[in-house]
Structures are given as C-alpha cells and as structure tokens.
Design an enzyme around this catalytic site. Structure first.
Site, PDB file in Angstrom:
ATOM      1  N   GLU A   1      13.197   1.838 -20.904  1.00 17.90           N
ATOM      2  CA  GLU A   1      12.498   0.460 -21.399  1.00 17.90           C
ATOM      3  C   GLU A   1      12.149   0.367 -22.360  1.00 17.90           C
ATOM      4  O   GLU A   1      10.921   1.468 -22.730  1.00 17.90           O
ATOM      5  CB  GLU A   1      11.764  -0.204 -20.266  1.00 17.90           C
TER       6      GLU A   1
ATOM      7  N   CYS B   1      -5.131   2.568  -3.615  1.00 18.64           N
ATOM      8  CA  CYS B   1      -5.457   1.631  -2.302  1.00 18.64           C
ATOM      9  C   CYS B   1      -6.532   1.954  -1.588  1.00 18.64           C
ATOM     10  O   CYS B   1      -6.834   3.270  -1.318  1.00 18.64           O
ATOM     11  CB  CYS B   1      -4.195   1.448  -1.625  1.00 18.64           C
TER      12      CYS B   1
ATOM     13  N   GLU C   1       7.924 -13.575 -17.004  1.00 26.43           N
ATOM     14  CA  GLU C   1       8.478 -12.797 -18.214  1.00 26.43           C
ATOM     15  C   GLU C   1       9.182 -13.753 -18.896  1.00 26.43           C
ATOM     16  O   GLU C   1       9.985 -13.154 -19.920  1.00 26.43           O
ATOM     17  CB  GLU C   1       9.044 -11.752 -17.734  1.00 26.43           C
ATOM     18  N   LYS C   2       9.138 -15.041 -19.077  1.00 23.38           N
ATOM     19  CA  LYS C   2      10.233 -15.616 -19.780  1.00 23.38           C
ATOM     20  C   LYS C   2       9.718 -15.778 -21.152  1.00 23.38           C
ATOM     21  O   LYS C   2      10.789 -16.122 -22.078  1.00 23.38           O
ATOM     22  CB  LYS C   2      10.103 -17.201 -19.139  1.00 23.38           C
ATOM     23  N   PHE C   3       8.614 -15.252 -21.863  1.00 24.04           N
ATOM     24  CA  PHE C   3       8.365 -14.987 -23.254  1.00 24.04           C
ATOM     25  C   PHE C   3       8.572 -13.592 -23.381  1.00 24.04           C
ATOM     26  O   PHE C   3       7.964 -13.378 -24.548  1.00 24.04           O
ATOM     27  CB  PHE C   3       6.894 -15.663 -23.318  1.00 24.04           C
ATOM     28  N   HIS C   4       8.880 -12.692 -22.596  1.00 26.48           N
ATOM     29  CA  HIS C   4       9.419 -11.351 -23.149  1.00 26.48           C
ATOM     30  C   HIS C   4      10.504 -11.429 -23.774  1.00 26.48           C
ATOM     31  O   HIS C   4      11.395 -11.852 -23.254  1.00 26.48           O
ATOM     32  CB  HIS C   4       9.230 -10.342 -21.841  1.00 26.48           C
TER      33      HIS C   4
ATOM     34  N   GLU D   1       8.380   1.734 -12.041  1.00 31.62           N
ATOM     35  CA  GLU D   1       7.335   2.008 -12.544  1.00 31.62           C
ATOM     36  C   GLU D   1       5.907   2.184 -11.378  1.00 31.62           C
ATOM     37  O   GLU D   1       5.164   1.305 -11.306  1.00 31.62           O
ATOM     38  CB  GLU D   1       6.415   0.728 -13.360  1.00 31.62           C
TER      39      GLU D   1
ATOM     40  N   CYS E   1       0.625  -1.071   0.035  1.00 31.35           N
ATOM     41  CA  CYS E   1      -0.077  -0.055  -0.198  1.00 31.35           C
ATOM     42  C   CYS E   1       1.003   1.028   0.070  1.00 31.35           C
ATOM     43  O   CYS E   1       1.896   1.311   0.804  1.00 31.35           O
ATOM     44  CB  CYS E   1      -0.825   0.031   1.271  1.00 31.35           C
TER      45      CYS E   1
HETATM   46  C1  GLA Z   1       7.635  -2.867 -17.245  1.00 32.29           C
HETATM   47  C2  GLA Z   1       8.492  -3.071 -15.896  1.00 32.29           C
HETATM   48  C3  GLA Z   1       9.580  -4.220 -16.351  1.00 32.29           C
HETATM   49  C4  GLA Z   1       9.029  -5.314 -17.229  1.00 32.29           C
HETATM   50  C5  GLA Z   1       8.325  -4.710 -18.288  1.00 32.29           C
HETATM   51  C6  GLA Z   1       7.941  -5.773 -19.390  1.00 32.29           C
HETATM   52  O1  GLA Z   1       7.909  -1.946 -18.115  1.00 32.29           O
HETATM   53  O2  GLA Z   1       9.059  -2.019 -15.405  1.00 32.29           O
HETATM   54  O3  GLA Z   1       9.868  -4.613 -15.361  1.00 32.29           O
HETATM   55  O4  GLA Z   1       8.162  -6.069 -16.517  1.00 32.29           O
HETATM   56  O5  GLA Z   1       7.073  -3.910 -18.083  1.00 32.29           O
HETATM   57  O6  GLA Z   1       7.329  -5.312 -20.451  1.00 32.29           O
END
Ligand code: GLA
Length: 688
Positions: free
Chosen positions: A311, A163, A359-362, A155, A120
C-alpha cells in the site's frame, strides 16, 4: 515455527495494483474496473479486506455469490488476487452478541463499534471466529488459479495494538506465568521491592492501567512484549489454518514500516512474504530519508529477500491533519524508491477512490474523475513504464552497512517516564544515524542485535538500551573478525528485566567499547552542549554522558563545553582489523555526518565528498547484473557521475557518458555487469 523456505509469490512480473473494494460499487463498475486495470498495467489486487459482514451476513449464513463473480471477472481479465481473509474487522452481529470481545483502553473504557479493528487481540471468541472465517475463505477460494497470495487481517495493531480488558489481563497473567513460572520469578524480575509492589497471588497482577504515579518499568516492558505476542498469536492462528488448507500458497500480513507496537522480526518469521504499507508525507521534503530506513528493514526481515510495497497513496491520504497531494512525478519516484530498496512491485491503497465512508478523500489510482483523474493518468503511465524493469524482479539489494533494530530497546526506553531524559527517542536516534549514512551515499539494511552480521563491514547500533550477553558477544565477535561497530548513547544500560548491568553502562558492551559511563548528562530543553572534532565544533542537544576510558579506547572527539568539557565524547577501541566506536551524545545532523564519515573510512567504505540529501542511489543485483537506481527526490537538478556505458532501463536503452543530469524527481536505473563492488554514485565534480 519459523518459515525457513518461504513459498514464492507466483507472479511473472513486478506486482502492480492496489486494494480493491468492489462491494462499494455496482456490478457494472467491476467490468469497467478490469478494463481500466488492464490499461494501467495492473496485475494484482488485494480484496476483500473489510468484507466479512458482506460475506457472512448473519451467523453461518454466507453470501459468496458476489465475490465468486468478482473473482471470475478479475481472472478473465488476467488480474491475480492477493486474497484477504476478510478478518480485518468483525461484523456488527458478532460484536453485539459478544460485547466482551471489544477492546478496552488503559483507563478501563470500552472502545465502541463504528470504525474497524473492533476486537481485543486476546478474545477467545474473536480467535475462534477468525479461524472459522479464514478456513471458510481458504476452502472456498484457495484452489482458484487467480489467488496467488493470502493477505491475513490488515495492519495488525493499526488502531488497537494494546488492550486492557479483563480477558487481556488474564492472558497477560498466563504469559507472565509461562515466562517466570511462579510468583517468586515474577517478583524478582519486576524488582517489586521498589515502591512495595510484591504480589502474593496471580489474581493481583494486572496489565499496567493508569495508576497513581509512574508504573513499574518492567511491568510496562513486559506488557509491550506481551501485547506484541498476543497479536502474533492471532496472526499464527490464521496462518496455521491457511497452511492446513492451502499448503502451497504464500502468506503475508501488511506491515506499517517502522511500527513501534509490533516486533516485526517475529512476525516475519512465520510469513512467506514481507509486505509493507508506506505513506511518506508529501508535505515533508525529506520524507524519502526515513522511508529508505523503513524499506531497509522490510528487505532485511527475511534476510534480504524481495518484499512488496502493498500500500501507498497515489496522491493524498485522508488521515493527517492536512493531507497534501503528491506533485506530478512524486508517486513515480516514491514507487521507484521502494523498488530500488528491494520491493518486487508497487501497490496502492486503493484502486478506485471511494464515494463515501471514512476514506472518501483518500486518493486512489482511479480518482473521483475516473479516467480523467490525474492519478489515473500518472498511475497508468507508470504501470506501463514498470514493464521495463521486469529484469529487476528477484534481484537483491547490495548493502555493506546494517543498523540494529531492537524492539525491546525501543519499548524499554519509551514505555516508562522514569528515565534520565524523555527526549532521547529511540526512533529519532535510529533515523538520525540512518540519515547520516544516507547523506554519505549508503543504503542501510536492518539487523537484529544478535546478528547475523555476515556480509557487512559496518554495523550501527544507535541505541541498545536493553542488552543481553549474547547480543554483546555477537557484536564483539563481529568487531574481532574485522567489522566496525558504532554504538550510540544510553546503550548497554539494562538487562532484559530492566535491571541496570553491574557497574552501569555500557554493561556487557564494555569489552567491545573499552569505556564506562559514569552518569548520563542529559541536556535541558533549549540548551545545547558542544563536542570538538578535529578543531570543528559539533552541537550536542538533548543528551551527553560522563564517559571514562577504561580499556585501550582512543578518544576521537571530546566535549568542548559545560561540566563535561575536556572529557571523551566519541571513542574507538581497536579489535584487530575491526573496531568498536562509542558515540556518547546525541549529535546534530551535520556533526553526525562528520563522525560517520570517519567511521566509514575506518570501515574501508566509500563516502560522498559532497552531500545532497535529495540524491539516493541503491543497487539491486542478480548473479550477472547490477541494477543501480539513481533517484532525485528533490525539486532541483542533480548532476552525478555514473559508470560509463551504463544502460538506463527506464530510458529505453539510452547510454550515458559518465555524467548524468537528473531532472527534478528524475530516476535512472543503470544496468552494468555485476562488479565486485556495486557502483558508488557521487555528485559530479564537473561544473560546466
Ligand atoms: C492503511 C490501511 C488501509 C487504508 C490506508 C489509508 O494502510 O491498511 O485500509 O486505510 O491505511 O492510508
């Protein structure tokens, strides 16, 4: 505590690299990583974003050894570090010993541990531990020469931006008390006589949980403001600690482009460098258009200073329903677009593709096939190519057009369901207006409704539902000094407590626009009214208004159909050399382009005669040189006219002849002596 003189990011080249998660890999892989990073031109990595549990294995028991070694391996390889404070997600031991720190949703359900951001934002426990962890990180690594940037949390608000737990409720009440001082102030602001909501004790006030019916709109708006502020406070806690321990290191937190939940104007005030995470969908052939608006905001958040794309995906993401990879060349043009718009580099999530977890498929720079992966070959080639753009670092985008981004209006026009129509859509309006300017050849900055507007000829206000007198005065002064302002529908409607301005819309914008709105006249789903502009019909789906000319405004276009036929739809009021336009309808894209073409002419700005939305041109400049990026986002050739004898920085010194053929996904960066006006790139009329 605004940050007037941001600390610079000390990097001698454009930043290139990505998130690095060495704690997912054995140590021998780290050495291979650094070897391949060097091959790919990587000079900056972000870590350890999600590693708190690996660093503080139990309360007060730290395991720094692995991170010490990773940092030495990177430093030895010449790689600099964007060091995360590791506070993006709490360790399980912290959550289990303080379950009250978990967030609640609007239905009063507690969200469980098992993903990330399990906190929170108002939790005193979380805040205390975050400050402690940030200090521990700063004291251990703040002096290390590899560390060039602080990456606070990750992020904010991505998963938990709001919340409704008891702690948040108490914090919300304190926030309200600070704003309204006493219950009379609150009751007045919230207009509690409607539907009988008078409060007689602070304990009766709650965040807007799911209720029996539509909730008080001012309560909803205040909850949006409060929730953004709660995360801002959390950010500030870490920033204060970091400034205390390492006063010279720049600080950032990564934004999520045009993100509804947080007022980024206020976040940017306290950081040194704006960074953004951007994931345009490769499945959408027009994704580069809203991306340009996002980047326009990023460079504007700190007054035009360079920002950094922290990113993006090398290819597919893994969080959409269908995750389409980027075609060969798409990553390059996407990266160059961000750089064109003022990013001093291009970074990725992430360096090495994970073998396990969510996130293994990212995609990653280094895919599952390692050096053989297409993403590695492309990102490595691009990393080397990027070195040709070294001169662009620090240069600023030249733009004469700004678009007002106002979170109060965004929240106010969407938090409540009690509206003339729920179809207006603040973001959709902003994107549509920006899209028209994009089509006509302009890069657009973002600006606050209160300005400053210096250096602009044209200010677009797609929607300013919540308007105060100071904003109206600033916009009117800009028009009086020769600027052109264009205001969109449902603007100037309410004051900051969501009370309709006396006399109705456009309230304090009446002097600027010279019109009054008698009633909004939303269009039902599936129907479309029309507007006539110089003999042409323009579709007006979604929204129209009954407009009366009140004060010396001239009618540019009238409604052509329905109850409003013959009434003003688009107006202009002269202010000396400037003007205040009012566009009372939501217009279909082509019609909006037609209106904006006239607006640009009125503002003395050029416009492309022919339109190809895949063509984009943006100029960054330093004192001597204009660097004009010309990008083809599409799958067809584009032929453009460019300045003769311009040097293409990416083409290794090729010289163009005034006519340039851009291959599909092709990009040139033209260096020309800085001119009074930046080059305006148009489609070539030569058809041979
Ligand atoms: C966000 C997050 C990262 C990752 C990406 C994947 O930008 O900050 O940790 O999860 O998304 O797209």
């Amino acid at each position: 505590m605004t940050n007037a003189t941001p600390r610079p990011l000390r990097l001698d080249a454009l930043a290139y690299g990505g998130d690095y998660n060495p704690d997912q890999w054995p140590e021998e892989v780290w050495h291979e990583d650094v070897r391949l990073m060097r091959e790919a031109g990587v000079n900056l990595v972000s870590l350890p974003v999600f590693s708190w549990p690996q660093l503080e294995v139990s309360p007060g028991e730290y395991d720094w050894a692995w991170l010490d070694r990773v940092i030495e391996v990177l430093w030895a390889g010449g790689i600099r570090i964007d060091l995360a404070t590791a506070t993006a997600t709490p360790p399980a031991w912290l959550v289990r010993s303080h379950p009250e720190m978990l967030p609640w949703d609007a239905d009063g359900r507690r969200l469980e541990f098992g993903s990330r951001q399990a906190y929170c934002p108002s939790s005193p426990v979380w805040r205390e531990h975050v400050a402690r962890m940030a200090r521990a990180m700063a004291e251990r690594y703040g002096e290390h020469p590899a560390v060039v940037l602080w990456h606070v949390s990750n992020e904010y608000g991505d998963h938990v931006a709001r919340c409704w737990c008891p702690e948040s409720a108490a914090h919300f009440r304190r926030w309200l008390e600070e704003h309204y001082r006493d219950l009379d102030g609150l009751n007045e602001a919230w207009g509690v006589n409607v539907w009988g909501q008078r409060y007689t004790a602070w304990e009766q006030v709650e965040p807007p949980r799911r209720a029996t019916g539509p909730v008080n709109p001012t309560q909803l708006l205040d909850f949006e403001r409060f929730s953004s502020d709660a995360l801002l406070e959390l950010f500030r806690i870490e920033v204060d600690v970091l400034r205390d321990v390492t006063p010279d290191l720049p600080v950032t937190t990564n934004f999520m482009s045009l993100f509804r939940e947080l007022d980024y104007w206020r976040f940017a005030e306290i950081e040194d460098l704006v960074t953004d995470d951007a994931y345009p969908d490769p499945a959408d052939p027009h994704a580069h258009v809203p991306a340009a608006l996002n980047y326009g905001l990023m460079r504007s958040l700190k007054g035009g200073r360079p920002w950094l794309l922290l990113e993006q995906a090398a290819s597919a993401v893994s969080w959409r329903a269908v995750n389409v990879p980027k075609a060969p060349g798409r990553m390059r043009v996407d990266s160059l677009q961000a750089i064109a718009h003022g990013s001093d580099g291009a970074m990725f999530f992430q360096w090495r593709q994970a073998r396990y977890g969510q996130e293994k498929f990212h995609s990653a720079m280094l895919g599952h096939r390692g050096e053989q992966s297409r993403t590695f070959r492309e990102t490595a080639a691009f990393g080397r190519e990027l070195q040709r753009l070294a001169a662009v670092k620090g240069a600023r985008v030249r733009s004469r057009v700004a678009l007002v981004v106002d979170w109060d209006s965004w929240w106010g026009s969407s938090a409540t369901e009690s509206l003339p129509s729920q179809r207006l859509g603040w973001l959709a309006q902003a994107r549509a207006w920006h899209g028209a300017l994009h089509a006509l050849g302009h890069a657009v900055d973002a600006v606050r409704a209160s300005g400053p507007f210096d250096g602009y000829d044209l200010v677009l206000v797609p929607n300013l539902y919540v308007t105060d007198d100071a904003q109206a005065a600033a916009l009117e002064a800009f028009a009086a000094s020769g600027g052109t302002v264009v205001v969109g529908p449902f603007s100037g409607v309410v004051d900051p407590t969501e009370k309709v301005h006396p006399g109705g819309a456009p309230g304090p914008l009446r002097g600027l626009l010279g019109v009054e709105v008698d009633e909004p006249w939303p269009v039902p789903d599936g129907a479309a009214e029309q507007v006539e502009l110089a003999g042409d019909r323009i579709d007006a789906p979604v929204w129209t208004e009954w407009v009366e000319v009140a004060d010396e405004a001239s009618v540019v276009a009238r409604y052509a159909t329905g109850v409003l036929a013959g009434r003003p739809a688009v107006t202009r009021r002269a202010h000396g050399a400037g003007g205040g336009w009012y566009v009372s309808a939501v217009l279909a894209d082509e019609g909006l382009v037609a209106i904006m073409r006239r607006v640009l002419d009125d503002a003395g700005l050029p416009a492309r005669a022919r339109i190809d939305r895949d063509l984009e041109a943006v100029t960054r400049a330093d004192a001597e040189t204009d660097y004009t990026f010309v990008l083809n986002h599409g799958a067809h050739e584009i032929v453009v006219d460019v300045p003769e004898d311009a040097e293409d920085l990416l083409g290794g010194g090729d010289r163009t002849t005034g006519r340039l053929v851009l291959a599909p996904l092709g990009v040139v960066v033209l260096a020309t002596p800085r001119a009074a006006e930046p080059p305006f790139i148009t489609l070539s009329e030569t058809t041979d």
